[in-house]
Design a protein around this motif. Structure first.
Motif, mmCIF file in Angstrom:
data_model
loop_
_atom_site.group_PDB
_atom_site.id
_atom_site.type_symbol
_atom_site.label_atom_id
_atom_site.label_comp_id
_atom_site.label_asym_id
_atom_site.label_seq_id
_atom_site.Cartn_x
_atom_site.Cartn_y
_atom_site.Cartn_z
ATOM 1 N N LEU A 31 -2.773 -77.127 7.060
ATOM 2 C CA LEU A 31 -1.996 -76.471 6.000
ATOM 3 C C LEU A 31 -2.159 -74.951 6.055
ATOM 4 C CD1 LEU A 31 -0.309 -76.459 3.399
ATOM 5 C CD2 LEU A 31 -2.364 -77.101 2.113
ATOM 6 N N SER A 63 -0.192 -74.115 -2.423
ATOM 7 C CA SER A 63 -1.052 -73.341 -1.531
ATOM 8 C C SER A 63 -2.289 -74.157 -1.131
ATOM 9 C CB SER A 63 -1.423 -71.996 -2.163
ATOM 10 O OG SER A 63 -2.052 -71.172 -1.200
ATOM 11 N N ASP A 87 9.919 -80.448 1.633
ATOM 12 C CA ASP A 87 8.801 -79.500 1.526
ATOM 13 C C ASP A 87 9.209 -78.086 1.980
ATOM 14 O OD1 ASP A 87 6.251 -78.850 0.722
ATOM 15 O OD2 ASP A 87 5.222 -79.704 2.454
ATOM 16 N N ASP A 88 9.166 -77.820 3.289
ATOM 17 C CA ASP A 88 9.518 -76.499 3.831
ATOM 18 C C ASP A 88 10.403 -76.717 5.053
ATOM 19 O OD1 ASP A 88 7.596 -74.706 2.194
ATOM 20 O OD2 ASP A 88 6.314 -76.312 2.939
ATOM 21 N N GLU A 137 -2.793 -83.972 -0.515
ATOM 22 C CA GLU A 137 -2.078 -83.676 0.743
ATOM 23 C C GLU A 137 -3.157 -83.573 1.825
ATOM 24 O OE1 GLU A 137 -0.287 -79.751 0.878
ATOM 25 O OE2 GLU A 137 0.954 -80.241 2.618
ATOM 26 N N HIS A 185 0.589 -80.187 -6.542
ATOM 27 C CA HIS A 185 0.257 -80.704 -5.218
ATOM 28 C C HIS A 185 -1.164 -81.275 -5.304
ATOM 29 C CE1 HIS A 185 3.670 -78.424 -3.825
ATOM 30 N NE2 HIS A 185 3.405 -78.596 -2.551
ATOM 31 N N HIS A 217 10.084 -76.096 -1.346
ATOM 32 C CA HIS A 217 9.671 -74.711 -1.665
ATOM 33 C C HIS A 217 10.797 -73.820 -1.172
ATOM 34 C CE1 HIS A 217 5.432 -75.917 -2.390
ATOM 35 N NE2 HIS A 217 5.769 -76.886 -1.566
HETATM 36 N N1 ADE Z 1 3.415 -74.173 -0.110
HETATM 37 C C1 ADE Z 1 4.477 -74.433 0.660
HETATM 38 N N2 ADE Z 1 4.357 -75.624 1.266
HETATM 39 C C2 ADE Z 1 3.177 -76.146 0.854
HETATM 40 C C3 ADE Z 1 2.486 -77.335 1.115
HETATM 41 N N3 ADE Z 1 2.975 -78.284 1.936
HETATM 42 N N4 ADE Z 1 1.295 -77.535 0.526
HETATM 43 C C4 ADE Z 1 0.786 -76.603 -0.286
HETATM 44 N N5 ADE Z 1 1.400 -75.466 -0.575
HETATM 45 C C5 ADE Z 1 2.582 -75.230 -0.013
#
Ligand code: ADE
Ligand code: ZN
Length: 355
Positions: A64, A177, A285-286, A207, A204, A26
Motif C-alpha cells: 500500500l 491512507s 478503488d484507484d 486491507e 478503510h 478515490h
Molecule cells: N487511498 C487511496 N487508495 C487507498 C487504499 N487502497 N487504501 C488506503 N488508502 C487509500
C-alpha cells in the motif's frame, strides 16, 4: 429469479451492462497519466517522470505505501477548481460508460490543503462535476471526505473545521491512507463529532491491517460500512457479526492484487465473502493506477473465479445499491431497474465496454 437458465457465456456482457453502484473510488485515484501530464503543463509544474510511459512504468507496487507515495505525488498537479472539475468529470463519464447509476466518491482534502490549496477550490470543482453529471449523464453521485490516517487527530479536526461551511456538499466521512500503525482508535473522537453532525461514517479497515482493525472500526468509530475488509475471514466471530448486522464491505479486487494483498485474482476471497452471507460489493478503488475501472474489476474477477456465476453478478449489483447511502425509495427504484434488466434484457447481445 431463475439464474440457472442464463448461459455462463453471457456473463461478461451482463456484468458490463447491468446497472450498478460504485461505493469505493478515490477521485484522486482516477487521475490518468494523460491528465497528470496535461495539468502539469497547464500549471507549469515539473514532473519527476519525463514521459507518460515512464510514469506508467512506476506503477509496479509492492504494498500500500509504495502506491500511496506515487498517488500523493500525482495529486500534486491539481491546483485550480477547473483541475478538480476535470478530474471528476472524466471519472463520471467513465463510470457512465460502465453503467454505474450511482457513485459515492472519496476525496482526500488534506492532500491538497497541505499544499496550500483552499478546501473551497477542491470541493467547488468536484461538486460542479457532480451536478453536471446529474444533469447531463443522469448519474447520481455524492462525496465522502476522507481523513488521512497517517496524519494526526488534530489535523483531522482542522480539515473538518474547514469543511463545515460546505456541509451540504458531502454526505459522510471516511478514513484512508496507510493502515498499519494508524489504528481506528486514533480517530475515535473525530468520528464521534462527525456522527453528531449527522454525517455517514465509513472506514478503510482490514486491507493490509488485521481483522481487529475491522472490529475496532465498527466499535470505536461506529463505521456503517467497511472499505476493503477482506481480512475479516481470519476471525469467524467477526464474520458472524458482519453477516448478522449486514455490514457492507466495499471490496476492490484489482487493487488488492496490485497492492499484493492477494497474490492473484484467483486467490481472492470475494466468492467466500459472498458465500458466507456478507454484503460484499465490487469497486475500483484507484482505477487509473490499478489497471481497470468498475467493469474491468467485475469481468476480471468473474473470469478468475469459477464459483462466481450469474446469481453472484445479480447479488453484487444488488448489494451495491443496498449498501449505498441513498434513501430507501431511491434504492428500491434501482433494484427494480436491476430486476428488470435480469428479467428482460440479459439476452441482448453482449457489448463488453471498451476501456
Ligand atoms: N487511498 C487511496 N487508495 C487507498 C487504499 N487502497 N487504501 C488506503 N488508502 C487509500
Ligand atoms: Zn480505498
Amino acid at each position: 429469479m431463475n439464474f440457472d437458465s442464463i448461459p455462463r457465456e453471457e456473463l461478461p456482457g451482463i456484468l458490463c451492462r447491468m446497472p450498478k453502484a460504485e461505493l469505493h473510488i478515490h477521485i484522486e485515484g482516477s487521475l490518468e497519466p494523460e491528465l497528470i501530464f496535461e495539468l502539469a503543463t497547464r500549471n507549469r509544474l515539473r514532473l519527476p517522470y519525463p514521459t507518460m510511459e515512464e510514469l506508467r512504468a512506476a506503477y509496479a507496487f509492492t504494498d500500500l505505501q509504495s502506491f500511496l507515495d506515487i498517488y500523493y505525488a500525482g495529486a500534486g498537479v491539481l491546483q485550480t477548481e477547473d483541475d478538480f472539475f476535470a478530474m471528476a468529470w472524466a471519472y463520471l463519464k467513465r463510470a457512465k460508460a460502465d453503467n454505474v447509476v450511482h457513485a459515492e466518491i472519496f476525496f482526500d482534502p488534506q492532500t491538497h490543503t497541505a499544499r496550500g490549496i483552499p478546501f473551497a477550490t477542491v470541493i467547488n470543482g468536484l461538486d460542479r462535476a457532480i451536478r453536471r453529471g446529474r444533469e447531463e449523464l443522469g448519474l447520481s453521485a455524492s462525496l465522502i471526505l476522507c481523513f488521512l490516517r497517517h496524519l494526526s487527530e488534530k489535523d483531522a479536526f482542522a480539515v473538518l473545521e474547514d469543511a463545515l461551511p460546505f456541509r451540504d456538499r458531502f454526505i459522510g466521512v471516511g478514513l484512508d491512507s496507510g493502515e498499519r500503525g494508524n489504528p481506528p482508535e486514533k480517530f475515535a473522537r473525530v468520528f464521534a463529532r462527525c456522527r453528531q453532525l449527522g454525517l455517514r461514517l465509513v472506514a478503510h479497515a482490514g486491507e493490509e491491517g488485521s481483522a481487529e482493525y475491522i472490529s475496532h472500526a465498527l466499535d470505536l468509530l461506529q463505521a456503517e460500512r467497511i472499505d476493503h475488509g477482506v481480512h475479516c475471514l481470519d476471525d469467524p466471530q467477526l464474520v458472524a457479526r458482519l453477516v448478522q448486522q449486514q455490514v457492507p464491505l466495499t471490496v476492490c479486487p484489482l487493487s488488492n492484487v496490485k497492492l499484493c494483498v492477494f497474490p492473484s485474482l484467483s486467490a481472492h476471497n470475494i466468492a467466500k465473502l459472498l458465500a458466507a452471507g456478507i454484503v460484499a460489493t465490487i469497486n475500483s478503488d484507484d482505477p487509473a493506477y490499478f489497471g481497470g475501472y468498475l467493469n474491468e474489476n467485475y469481468t476480471a474477477t468473474f473470469a478468475a473465479l469459477p464459483e462466481l456465476g450469474v446469481k453472484e453478478a445479480y447479488q453484487l449489483a444488488r448489494n451495491s445499491f443496498r449498501a449505498s447511502f441513498a434513501d430507501e425509495n431511491t434504492k428500491e427504484g434501482w433494484i427494480r431497474e436491476l430486476d428488470e434488466f435480469f428479467a428482460h434484457r440479459h439476452a441482448q447481445p453482449s457489448t463488453v465496454s471498451a476501456h
